[in-house]
Enzyme design. Sequence first.
Site, mmCIF file in Angstrom:
data_model
loop_
_atom_site.group_PDB
_atom_site.id
_atom_site.type_symbol
_atom_site.label_atom_id
_atom_site.label_comp_id
_atom_site.label_asym_id
_atom_site.label_seq_id
_atom_site.Cartn_x
_atom_site.Cartn_y
_atom_site.Cartn_z
ATOM 1 C CG ASP A 37 -18.902 6.358 131.493
ATOM 2 O OD1 ASP A 37 -18.930 7.269 131.997
ATOM 3 O OD2 ASP A 37 -19.513 5.651 130.691
ATOM 4 C CD GLN A 45 -26.042 7.358 130.268
ATOM 5 O OE1 GLN A 45 -24.946 8.021 129.875
ATOM 6 N NE2 GLN A 45 -26.456 7.440 131.391
ATOM 7 C CE LYS A 96 -23.112 10.890 130.882
ATOM 8 N NZ LYS A 96 -23.297 9.684 131.036
HETATM 9 N N1 GUN Z 1 -25.460 5.679 134.239
HETATM 10 C C1 GUN Z 1 -25.380 6.538 135.450
HETATM 11 N N2 GUN Z 1 -24.282 7.355 135.755
HETATM 12 C C2 GUN Z 1 -23.421 6.936 134.423
HETATM 13 C C3 GUN Z 1 -22.255 7.255 134.021
HETATM 14 O O1 GUN Z 1 -21.378 7.918 134.937
HETATM 15 N N3 GUN Z 1 -21.955 6.823 132.851
HETATM 16 C C4 GUN Z 1 -22.681 5.935 132.122
HETATM 17 N N4 GUN Z 1 -22.096 5.577 130.967
HETATM 18 N N5 GUN Z 1 -24.082 5.663 132.563
HETATM 19 C C5 GUN Z 1 -24.244 6.261 133.604
#
Ligand code: GUN
Length: 277
Positions: free
Chosen positions: A119, A96, A52
């Site tokens: 998100d 996350q 990311k």
């Molecule tokens: N954990 C698994 N997928 C995601 C996601 O799309 N965003 C975040 N923040 N955590 C995750």
Amino acid sequence: MAKLIDGKAISAQLKDELKEKVAQLSGMGKEITLAVIQVGADPASSVYVRNKKNACAYIGIESLSYELAEETSQEELLALIVRLNQNEKVNGILVQLPLPGHIDEDVIIKAIAPEKDVDGFHPQSVGAMSIGQKGFLSCTPAGVIELLKRSGIEIEGKECVVVGRSNIVGKPMAMLLLRENATVTVTHSRTKNLKEVTKRADILIAALGKPKFIKEDFVKEGAVVIDVGIHRQENGKLCGDVDFDNVADKVSAITPVPGGVGPMTIAMLMKNCVQSV
Ligand code: GUN
């Protein structure tokens, strides 16, 4: 052999479009900043977080990194989110998941200001999406829609079956397919005669979290199969929720793992960041 839906190529195209947009915004004096929070050092999460941040760097978005110790308390994490909510320089906040067991994810997600919820996990974002109002879309399901559209696969009027009902994929996936005028069925671990249901699908979305679960006898001839799962096998290789080799000859199009849905999730996060300014 089915057509491969190349999420890597499609996400690269999308990121290039976003990069241009970010340059234009920058020319107008608008910079974008994403705060990325990771609690603990789960190796899979570390890979996602790194990807990311790399995507941010490529597109021209500044990322602020918060790598917090596993023992960080819920109060400490909440205090950080409150500070970031108030920081005018920060456009997006990403925590996350999963979080360590002593932290309540729902409380944390709810603490993020909805206008910074890139998100798309905040109840306000999910509610807005469900009733077709403006707001951030959950990145993985939005990535699946984008992948289908950019591959020239029509959604309207199709029988779509989603396997899995998680809050971050299955449920929002169903709502977004509905928004595209598909006929949508959501299945889950208590669904009876699962194969009978999945075999009706023109478009099958596998998001149940079990390696190679979907075999040839779950799919209709000529169906489109989207695999949201990602698992590390004992041999070190990655696989999805779909048994790719078993299914590929029967279907018309399929996403690989890796290189299918995964890169699209990150591209859609970047899209949300650009939308956050
Ligand atoms: N954990 C698994 N997928 C995601 C996601 O799309 N965003 C975040 N923040 N955590 C995750």
